[in-house]
Write a protein that holds these residues in place. Structure first.
Motif, mmCIF file in Angstrom:
data_model
loop_
_atom_site.group_PDB
_atom_site.id
_atom_site.type_symbol
_atom_site.label_atom_id
_atom_site.label_comp_id
_atom_site.label_asym_id
_atom_site.label_seq_id
_atom_site.Cartn_x
_atom_site.Cartn_y
_atom_site.Cartn_z
ATOM 1 N N SER A 1 -28.587 -4.066 8.493
ATOM 2 C CA SER A 1 -28.567 -3.017 9.514
ATOM 3 C C SER A 1 -29.620 -3.242 10.591
ATOM 4 O O SER A 1 -29.660 -2.519 11.589
ATOM 5 C CB SER A 1 -28.796 -1.646 8.871
ATOM 6 N N THR B 1 -28.576 -1.872 4.290
ATOM 7 C CA THR B 1 -28.021 -0.562 3.972
ATOM 8 C C THR B 1 -26.687 -0.757 3.272
ATOM 9 O O THR B 1 -26.258 -1.893 3.028
ATOM 10 C CB THR B 1 -27.849 0.287 5.250
ATOM 11 N N PRO C 1 -27.628 8.240 3.701
ATOM 12 C CA PRO C 1 -28.388 7.308 4.548
ATOM 13 C C PRO C 1 -29.540 6.658 3.780
ATOM 14 O O PRO C 1 -30.349 7.335 3.141
ATOM 15 C CB PRO C 1 -28.905 8.205 5.673
ATOM 16 N N THR D 1 -32.057 2.795 3.829
ATOM 17 C CA THR D 1 -32.403 1.479 4.374
ATOM 18 C C THR D 1 -33.491 0.859 3.519
ATOM 19 O O THR D 1 -34.522 1.491 3.257
ATOM 20 C CB THR D 1 -32.897 1.573 5.823
#
Length: 287
Positions: free
Chosen positions: A86, A130, A141, A143
């Motif tokens: 990402s 991600t 969400p 990361t």
């Protein structure tokens, strides 16, 4: 007659309703029941700093990011989550991302992102990973951020010395020249002896050269033994030195026909100049 007409009408309406429902299933092939998307949560306890120069095949798990996907409740179908980049400065050659599958009826699954050696001079790099769902699942969400330091620079020069062949003279036939033993010796820029680079009895000879200080060197072939030297054959022996360096556009070969089957010994039939710069840049050329 009226009752008969009524019965026919009811039957027609029933057929119409049945045909309508069957047609809907045939058009889609899917259930008409809608499910609310389940939510997948990602997590990882892997280190965030990786030393590219320390990566080795014997301990590959040390250089992996393991990411786990979790569901709050089991689902009737597999949850498939692709691990994807990402952000960050790392290129696609620096890592290999895999796919998480949570099997139907299970709550968790995991997969890895493998950090790879590239041999490139890139400096410190960053990588953000991600998850992306392939189907009707929501991914919270998330990361994972990592840093890749200490470039791996391949200083191993792969060398291969080959000389196989066949010859025939009258009733005597040599099926293979591999009973002859050739070696390869390393000399410094003043032709001072440094040692054997290829010194086994294998045919062909194969090994790696590394760790040389910058400077000029010579690679010299040596005919160590030849059981055919007294048989009177005059055929030449095709001796070839080939080289390659992984991750670099550095490969080639040089050959000589200086040796014959009557040669009893022979140091220096093929001499190759080797230039070393920066500890890993190799240039080879004919002497």
């Amino acid at each position: 007659m009226k009752n008969i007409i009524n019965k026919i009408g009811v039957f027609a309406l029933a057929c119409l309703a049945f045909t309508s429902c069957e047609s809907e299933d045939d058009n889609t092939g899917d259930s008409v029941i809608n499910y609310s998307p389940a939510t997948v949560t990602l997590s990882s306890s892997s280190p965030t700093m990786f030393d590219e120069s320390a990566i080795n095949a014997d301990d590959a798990s040390t250089f992996q990011i393991e990411i786990t996907a979790t569901l709050a409740s089991a689902q009737p179908v597999d949850a498939v989550i692709d691990l994807v980049k990402s952000g960050g400065t790392a290129s696609s050659s620096d890592y290999e991302a895999h796919t998480i599958t949570i099997p139907a009826g299970s709550l968790t699954g995991s997969a890895t992102v493998d950090i790879l050696q590239t041999g490139d001079i890139e400096g410190s790099e960053t990588l953000q990973i991600t998850g992306k769902s392939r189907a009707n699942f929501n991914v919270t969400p998330y990361t994972f951020s990592a840093t890749i330091e200490n470039d791996y620079i391949n200083d191993q020069l792969e060398l291969t010395l080959s000389w196989d062949g066949a010859a025939s003279d009258g009733d005597v036939t040599i099926d293979s020249f591999c009973d002859i033993d050739f070696d390869l010796i390393l000399y410094d820029g003043a032709f001072g002896y440094l040692g054997y680079v290829l010194g086994s009895s294998a045919c062909p000879e194969h090994d790696f050269l590394s760790g040389l200080p910058d400077g000029t060197y010579y690679l010299v072939t040596d005919l160590w033994s030849n059981p055919y030297s007294g048989l009177g054959f005059t055929d030449t022996i095709p001796v070839t030195l080939s080289w390659d360096q992984e991750f670099f556009d550095n490969s080639g070969s040089l050959s000589t026909d200086a040796y014959t089957l009557s040669s009893a010994d022979g140091l220096g039939g093929l001499i190759v100049v080797l230039e070393v710069a920066n500890g890993y840049n190799y240039t080879l050329s004919a002497f």
